[in-house]
Design an enzyme around this catalytic site. Structure first.
Site, PDB file in Angstrom:
ATOM      1  N   GLU A 122       5.677 -14.118  -8.623  1.00  0.00           N
ATOM      2  CA  GLU A 122       5.115 -12.763  -8.738  1.00  0.00           C
ATOM      3  C   GLU A 122       3.792 -12.667  -7.976  1.00  0.00           C
ATOM      4  O   GLU A 122       2.736 -12.513  -8.567  1.00  0.00           O
ATOM      5  CB  GLU A 122       4.929 -12.350 -10.208  1.00  0.00           C
ATOM      6  CG  GLU A 122       4.247 -13.358 -11.113  1.00  0.00           C
ATOM      7  CD  GLU A 122       4.329 -12.978 -12.580  1.00  0.00           C
ATOM      8  OE1 GLU A 122       3.430 -12.262 -13.049  1.00  0.00           O
ATOM      9  OE2 GLU A 122       5.304 -13.390 -13.225  1.00  0.00           O
ATOM     10  N   ASN A 135       7.408 -10.290  -4.673  1.00  0.00           N
ATOM     11  CA  ASN A 135       6.224  -9.468  -4.825  1.00  0.00           C
ATOM     12  C   ASN A 135       6.303  -8.696  -6.144  1.00  0.00           C
ATOM     13  O   ASN A 135       7.334  -8.124  -6.464  1.00  0.00           O
ATOM     14  CB  ASN A 135       6.174  -8.506  -3.625  1.00  0.00           C
ATOM     15  CG  ASN A 135       4.962  -7.618  -3.614  1.00  0.00           C
ATOM     16  OD1 ASN A 135       4.669  -6.933  -4.565  1.00  0.00           O
ATOM     17  ND2 ASN A 135       4.266  -7.599  -2.496  1.00  0.00           N
ATOM     18  N   ILE A 174       5.079  -5.441  -7.998  1.00  0.00           N
ATOM     19  CA  ILE A 174       6.408  -5.163  -8.555  1.00  0.00           C
ATOM     20  C   ILE A 174       7.139  -4.256  -7.580  1.00  0.00           C
ATOM     21  O   ILE A 174       6.595  -3.936  -6.518  1.00  0.00           O
ATOM     22  CB  ILE A 174       6.314  -4.471  -9.942  1.00  0.00           C
ATOM     23  CG1 ILE A 174       5.410  -3.266  -9.865  1.00  0.00           C
ATOM     24  CG2 ILE A 174       5.904  -5.419 -11.017  1.00  0.00           C
ATOM     25  CD1 ILE A 174       5.202  -2.511 -11.179  1.00  0.00           C
ATOM     26  N   SER A 222       1.558  -1.194  -8.700  1.00  0.00           N
ATOM     27  CA  SER A 222       1.741  -2.243  -7.685  1.00  0.00           C
ATOM     28  C   SER A 222       2.977  -2.022  -6.834  1.00  0.00           C
ATOM     29  O   SER A 222       3.278  -2.822  -5.953  1.00  0.00           O
ATOM     30  CB  SER A 222       1.862  -3.614  -8.370  1.00  0.00           C
ATOM     31  OG  SER A 222       0.740  -3.898  -9.147  1.00  0.00           O
ATOM     32  N   GLU A 225       6.204  -0.923  -4.422  1.00  0.00           N
ATOM     33  CA  GLU A 225       6.499  -0.541  -3.036  1.00  0.00           C
ATOM     34  C   GLU A 225       7.056   0.869  -2.990  1.00  0.00           C
ATOM     35  O   GLU A 225       7.091   1.496  -1.929  1.00  0.00           O
ATOM     36  CB  GLU A 225       7.503  -1.522  -2.426  1.00  0.00           C
ATOM     37  CG  GLU A 225       6.880  -2.774  -1.876  1.00  0.00           C
ATOM     38  CD  GLU A 225       5.995  -3.490  -2.894  1.00  0.00           C
ATOM     39  OE1 GLU A 225       4.856  -3.787  -2.555  1.00  0.00           O
ATOM     40  OE2 GLU A 225       6.428  -3.759  -4.029  1.00  0.00           O
TER      41      GLU A 225
END
Length: 994
Positions: free
Chosen positions: A488, A558, A560, A577, A579
Site C-alpha cells: 500500500e 498504490n 487507494i 488518495s 486515482e
C-alpha cells in the site's frame, strides 16, 4: 461426424435443461426494513405494513455514506423481513438460503423458527431450511435481526472480531450483499458455504498446462450428499462451454454408490485443447457444468463459471501463463463504496469501477483487511483483474479466540471463492504473522484449494520460510526467492477539485488543517503534485524490476483506487488518495499510471500525458509536467518548441516557467533514436455556455427492480461542446418519474450527499439515480445560473418477480472484457545489467555477521561498532569483473545520508553521498575491474529528516532494521548489497571465456 457429435451434445443439454431439478433464485426483491428492535418482529404474523420497502442488497444507513466520518456511521439494531412463496414442485426437495454477507451479525427466523446466527460480518453463509419452509400456495416469512454495533461480540466467546475497526472498515449495516434461495434434489452437489452448512461445493481447477499449445487438464470435483434415505448409484458428467456457449468438451467420472446420509467427493478430469487462458485484461471464462445422473437420468446440475490460467511464484517473480508480470495496481478498501449507497451497488457498477482499474494499467487489486464480497470477486474475473484476497484482520497478529476467528474467515472465504481465476494471492495478515500461524493458514489453503495456483502469504514476512509471498507496506523489497511487493504505497491525499495553485479555487498545494498537531501537507495535495508524487513512488519499485538482477522487486499497489469513506488525514472527512474520486471520475493520477503501467513489467506501448489543462489567465507562468515512457519529451506552445524537458524519476519531464498563451500546448515523445513515438495535445477551451448530461454507458438494461442505479455525468461546456476545466458552477437538478434521487458529491456541507444542488469540480461531476419497482420513463433536468440547461431521459425496463422470487440473477448479461487480448508469447522483460555473485566478505568490525549484508534477507543487516575507523566492508566476487553499479539497502534508508568511498581492488570507483529512498539506492561507479569491492564510510552520517511518515494511530513508519544508533555518527549498516557489471561487459567476459 462433427454435425452428429454437435447434435448429440445439443440433445444432452436439452435433457439437462428439462430434467435437472436445481433452481437458483434471486432472493433480493420484496424486503422490508425497520431501524429499531420491536418486540415480536421475528414472528410470521407481525404487522410490518408500515416498514420501508427495499430491494437487497441494502444498507439501512446508506444515506450517511460519505456524509459522515466513518466513526460516526449509525449503528444499532435493524430488522429485515420478507414474504415469499415456493412453487409446489419444491415439495420434497432440499431448500437452502445463501447470504453473501451481512454487517455485522444477524439472527435469522423463518416462519417464526430460529434457523441460525451469523456474526463475523465478512463471509458468506447459508441455512438448510428444508424442514421449516412451506411450499405451494402457503406464504413464508423470513425475518432477520441485524446488529452492526462497532463493539459487537461473538456470543459464544464474548470476543470482539478484530476487523470491527473504525479506521478501515466502513460500517454499512444490515443485509448489504446479495441473497439467493436454492431448491435442489435430495441427491445433490453441496453449496460452498462452510458456515452453518459445513459444505464445500464444487471445485474446478487445471494442471498440466501447455500455454503455447493452448491445452490443459481440467479437473472437476463435487462434494455430493445423498439425503434420500436409500442407497443411490450416481454417475458424474462434466460439460465445458466457452463464452459463445459452444460445448468444447464433455467427459465423465466413475459411478459411485452413496449410502443414505453419506457425503462423497465425485471427480472427473480430461485434457482439453484449444483453450483461451484467463489473463490480465482478458477475462475469458468458461461454464463448467457438473451433472449428477441416477439411472442414466440427470438429476442435479451445477454451472461453475471459471477461467483457467497458469501461475508460478519463484525467483522473486510472479508468472502468469509463463510470462513474468510485475504487480502494479491498487490497495482498495473492501467496501469499494459509493456516495449515499455504500458498497451495495448493482453488479454492472462493480464491473465499471473494477474495469477502470484495468484501463488505468492496474493488474491487481489488493482488497484490504477483510475478504471482498462475491460480486466484486466475480467482477474481477470478468474484467481480467488479479486479486489479493485477505480474510479478516486489523493491524497485527493475534492469539486465542481472535486467531481462531481469523482462521474461520480464511477457511470460509477460500471455500467460497476457490473457483474464481482472478484470485491469485491469499493474504493471511495485514501485518506479519508468526511462522506457526503462517503454517496454519497454509494448511487451510492446502486443504480446501490445493490446486488453484494461488500463493498464500502476508504483508511483510520478509524472512519467512513458509510464506509464498510478502512485502512491506510502503517500501521497496527485493528477493531471489518468493515474490515481494509493496502492499500500500503512496498514501498521500488530494482533492479532484484542486488542479494546481493557478486554477480556481487557487488552492495552495499542501494547505489544510493540521493532522494530530503536525503538518498534513502530503494529505492536502492538488492533482498536479499528487500525480508527480505517484510517479516518484512507482519509479522506486520499477527501478528494481525483473531484469535488473537476481534479486528483484515484484512491484507494488498504490493506496487507494477510489475515494473512501474510511480514515483520512486531510481537510475532508473521507480519504482522497484515489486515482478516481468517489463517483469514479478520473484524476490526474489515473493518467500517470496509465502511462507507466502499460506493460507487464516495462511499458510495452509508449505513452504520454500532459498533467493539467490549458486555461489560464494572461501572463501566467508555471512549470508544466509531462509523464511519459519516452526517452525524451519536447514541449510546444501553439506549435513553437520550448525544447526538451528535464527528466526525473524515470517518467517525469519538467518544463520550467512556461508562459500561458491561448490555443494549445502539445508534447511529443521520442525514443533513443529520436523517432517520434507518442504525442498529446491540450487545447484552450472557450467560455462556459451550457450544461450537458450523459448517462454513463452500461452493458445491461436499466431495470426497475428497486436496486439498479444509473450513473449520470454533468459537464459545463463551451460553445463547441468542450468541457470547461476551470468551471465550478453550482448545478440544480429536478427528477421526475419512477426513480429515487441518490445524488452526487462535492466538497462542501455534508459533501452535498443526497442534495439536489451541488457544484461541478473541474467542469464535471456525476450523480446516481436508483430505480423503483415500477418501470417507466425518468426525466432529469439540470440548470445553472447563466448556462443553457440540460435534460436527459432514462427508461427502466420491467423486472419479473413472482412471489418474492426472481430467476434473473444480479450479474446476468454482464460480458467478459477481452480488450487486452491473450497473454503475449514474448518475454516481458530484458536483462539490463549482470549481477555479480559475492562468495565472501570481511569487515572492520563484526565480520562474522558480514554475510547478513548479502543474504537475501531484509530483516538482517551487517553493522559495525559505531567507530568511523571500522566502518568498512569488503566483498569477494566469484570472478573478476568490471564493476559498474552497486545497489544497496542501507539502514535508515529514508532518514539518513551516508558519505561513501567505494573501491575495486583498491581503485576508487565512487566517492559521494547516498540519497534517501524507499529502500534501495543504486550507485553509478566509474567502471573498475577486480574481485574485491570495498564499501567504506568516508565521514559522519547525517540525518536528512526524510522519515516523517506517521500513521493515524501515531505509529512512526519503519525505516529499516530497528536499532537505536542515531547518535553513532560512525555507524554503517548495510541490509543488502548487490554488485553489478554492465550488460556489455558481461557479454565480453562470457565471450572471452568461450
Amino acid at each position: 461426424m462433427k454435425v452428429r457429435l454437435f447434435f448429440s451434445l445439443f440433445l444432452v443439454l436439452l435433457v439437462l435443461d428439462a430434467t435437472a431439478q436445481r433452481t437458483k433464485y434471486n432472493f433480493n426483491s420484496d424486503w422490508k426494513v425497520l431501524v429499531g428492535d420491536p418486540a415480536g418482529a421475528k414472528d410470521a404474523g407481525f404487522a410490518d405494513q408500515s416498514w420501508k420497502k427495499v430491494t437487497l442488497p441494502y444498507a439501512w444507513n446508506e444515506d450517511d455514506a460519505f456524509r459522515k466520518d466513518i466513526v460516526d456511521h449509525p449503528t444499532g439494531i435493524a430488522w429485515y423481513r420478507k414474504r415469499f412463496k415456493l412453487p409446489a414442485s419444491a415439495k420434497g426437495q432440499k431448500v437452502f438460503l445463501e447470504f453473501e454477507g451481512i454487517r455485522q451479525a444477524g439472527d435469522f427466523y423463518l416462519n417464526g423458527v430460529h434457523i441460525g446466527l451469523h456474526e463475523n460480518g465478512v463471509t458468506a453463509f447459508g441455512f438448510d431450511v428444508t424442514d421449516v419452509v412451506k411450499t405451494g400456495n402457503e406464504e413464508n416469512v423470513l425475518a432477520v435481526r441485524t446488529d452492526n454495533d462497532w463493539n459487537y461480540r461473538e456470543k459464544a466467546t464474548n470476543t470482539k472480531f478484530q476487523w470491527e475497526d473504525k479506521n478501515f472498515n466502513a460500517n454499512y449495516g444490515g443485509i448489504n450483499k446479495n441473497v439467493y434461495l436454492h431448491v435442489m434434489p435430495k441427491v445433490y452437489q453441496t453449496l460452498p458455504l462452510f458456515s452453518n452448512l459445513g459444505t464445500t461445493g464444487v471445485y474446478v481447477y487445471a494442471d498440466n498446462f501447455d500455454i503455447k499449445g493452448k491445452s490443459a487438464t481440467i479437473h472437476a470435483e463435487s462434494q455430493v450428499k445423498n439425503e434420500t434415505g436409500q442407497p443411490q448409484q450416481v454417475a458424474y458428467d462434466v460439460i465445458i462451454s466457452d463464452l459463445k456457449n459452444k460445448v468444447v468438451k464433455t467427459f465423465s467420472g466413475e459411478k459411485v454408490t452413496l449410502a443414505p446420509g453419506e457425503t462423497k467427493i465425485l471427480q472427473a478430469s480430461s485434457k482439453v485443447s484449444d483453450l483461451n487462458f484467463w489473463s490480465w485484461g482478458y477475462g475469458y471464462l468458461y461454464d463448467v457444468k457438473t451433472v449428477l445422473k441416477i439411472n442414466n437420468k440427470p438429476t442435479d446440475a451445477v454451472t461453475t463459471k471459471t477461467g483457467f490460467r497458469k501461475t508460478a511464484f519463484k525467483d522473486g517473480m510472479i508468472y502468469l501463463n509463463d510470462r513474468v508480470i510485475m504487480v502494479h495496481g491498487y490497495a482498495q478498501r473492501t467496501s469499494n463504496e459509493w456516495p449515499a449507497i455504500g458498497l451495495s451497488v448493482p453488479a454492472w457498477l462493480s464491473d465499471y469501477s473494477n474495469g477502470l482499474m484495468v484501463e488505468s494499467g492496474g493488474n491487481l487489486v489488493r482488497w484490504m483487511h477483510i475478504a471482498p464480497w462475491k460480486q466484486d470477486v466475480e467482477s474481477c474475473d470478468r474484467v481480467g483483474l488479479m486479486q489479493a484476497m485477505p480474510a479478516g484482520d486489523a493491524e497485527k497478529d493475534v492469539e486465542g479466540v481472535r486467531w481462531d476467528q481469523r482462521k474461520a474467515v480464511m477457511r470460509d472465504a477460500i471455500i467460497y471463492n476457490k473457483n474464481n481465476p482472478s484470485i491469485v494471492f491469499y493474504e493471511s495478515g495485514n501485518e506479519s504473522i508468526s511462522e506457526a500461524h503462517m503454517a496454519e493458514m497454509k494448511a487451510i489453503r492446502d486443504q480446501y484449494d490445493p490446486k488453484g495456483g494461488r500463493a498464500i502469504g502476508s504483508r511483510e514476512m520478509l524472512d519467512s520460510k513458509i510464506a509464498e509471498y510478502g512485502g512491506e507496506m510502503l517500501y521497496t523489497n527485493k528477493s531471489a526467492d518468493i515474490p515481494l511487493w509493496a502492499t500500500e504505497y503512496s498514501r498521500d491525499e488530494g482533492s479532484r477539485k484542486y488542479w494546481d495553485e493557478f486554477t480556481p479555487p487557487y488552492h495552495k498545494d499542501g494547505d489544510g488543517p493540521l493532522h494530530k498537531g503536525e503538518s498534513a501537507a502530503a494529505y492536502n495535495r492538488n492533482m498536479e503534485s499528487h500525480a508527480a508524487e505517484n510517479v516518484k513512488r512507482w519509479f522506486e519499485f520499477w527501478n528494481e524490476r525483473p531484469g535488473t538482477g537476481k534479486r528483484v522487486s515484484s512491484g507494488g499497489v498504490n493506496i487507494i483506487w477510489s475515494e473512501s469513506n474510511t480514515h483520512h488525514r486531510g481537510e475532508n472527512n473521507y480519504r482522497r488518495s484515489g486515482e478516481v474520486d468517489a463517483l469514479r471520475i478520473k484524476k490526474q493520477n489515473f493518467y500517470a499510471h496509465q502511462v507507466m503501467w502499460d506493460g507487464w513489467v516495462s511499458p510495452e506501448k509508449q505513452g504520454l500525458h500532459i498533467v493539467g489543462h490549458w486555461n489560464y489567465a494572461p501572463g501566467m507562468k508555471k512549470d508544466i509536467l509531462v509523464i511519459s515512457s519516452a526517452e525524451k519529451v519536447e514541449l510546444k506552445v501553439n506549435g513553437k518548441s520550448l525544447g526538451y524537458g528535464a527528466k526525473s524519476d524515470g517518467f517525469l519531464f519538467t518544463f520550467k516557467n512556461v508562459e500561458w498563451r491561448p490555443s494549445n500546448i502539445s508534447a511529443v515523445g521520442y525514443d533513443a533514436n529520436n523517432k517520434q513515438i507518442c504525442t498529446n495535445v491540450i487545447h484552450t477551451v472557450g467560455a462556459p455556455v451550457a450544461l450537458r448530461l450523459t448517462q454513463i454507458k452500461r452493458p445491461t438494461d436499466f431495470f426497475a427492480n428497486g436496486h439498479d442505479l444509473a450513473l449520470v455525468e454533468v459537464e459545463v461546456v463551451d460553445a463547441k461542446g468542450n468541457r470547461v476545466p476551470t468551471a465550478l458552477n453550482m448545478v440544480n437538478y429536478t427528477l421526475d418519474g419512477p426513480a429515487e434521487w441518490r445524488g452526487g458529491m462535492a466538497m462542501g456541507p455534508d459533501n452535498y450527499i443526497m442534495a439536489k444542488s451541488f457544484p461541478v469540480e473541474g467542469g464535471v461531476n456525476r450523480f446516481l439515480i436508483r430505480s423503483t419497482t415500477t418501470p417507466g420513463t425518468i426525466k432529469v433536468k439540470a440548470t445553472a445560473e447563466g448556462l443553457k440547461e440540460a435534460a436527459l431521459t432514462l427508461t427502466t425496463k420491467p423486472f419479473k418477480v413472482e412471489d418474492g422470487l426472481a430467476t434473473t440473477l444480479p450479474s446476468a448479461g454482464l460480458p467478459s472484457i477481452l480488450d487486452k487480448g491473450p497473454t503475449p508469447s514474448t518475454p516481458s522483460f530484458i536483462m539490463t545489467r549482470t549481477p555479480l555473485k559475492v562468495v565472501g566478505a570481511t569487515a572492520g568490525a563484526n565480520a562474522d555477521s558480514a554475510f547478513y549484508s548479502y543474504d537475501d534477507n531484509e530483516l538482517s543487516d551487517w553493522v559495525n561498532d559505531g567507530k568511523l575507523s571500522t566502518a568498512w566492508i569488503e566483498y569477494t566476487l566469484e570472478r573478476e569483473a568490471i564493476v559498474s553499479e552497486i545497489t544497496v539497502k542501507l539502514n535508515n534508508f529514508r532518514s539518513r545520508v551516508y558519505p561513501l568511498i567505494i573501491t575495486v581492488d583498491g581503485k576508487e570507483a565512487f566517492r559521494g553521498n547516498t540519497k534517501n529512498s524507499l529502500g534501495y539506492y543504486t550507485i553509478k561507479c566509474t567502471p573498475q575491474k577486480g574481485t574485491k569491492v570495498r564499501i567504506q564510510l568516508a565521514g559522519a552520517t547525517a540525518a536528512s529528516g526524510g522519515n516523517t511518515g506517521v500513521e493515524v494511530n501515531g505509529k512512526k513508519l519503519d525505516d529499516g532494521v530497528a536499532r537505536d544508533d542515531a547518535k553513532a555518527k560512525g555507524t554503517m549498516s548495510i541490509i543488502e548489497a548487490e554488485i553489478y557489471e554492465s550488460l556489455s561487459d558481461g557479454v565480453k567476459t562470457a565471450s572471452r571465456k568461450n
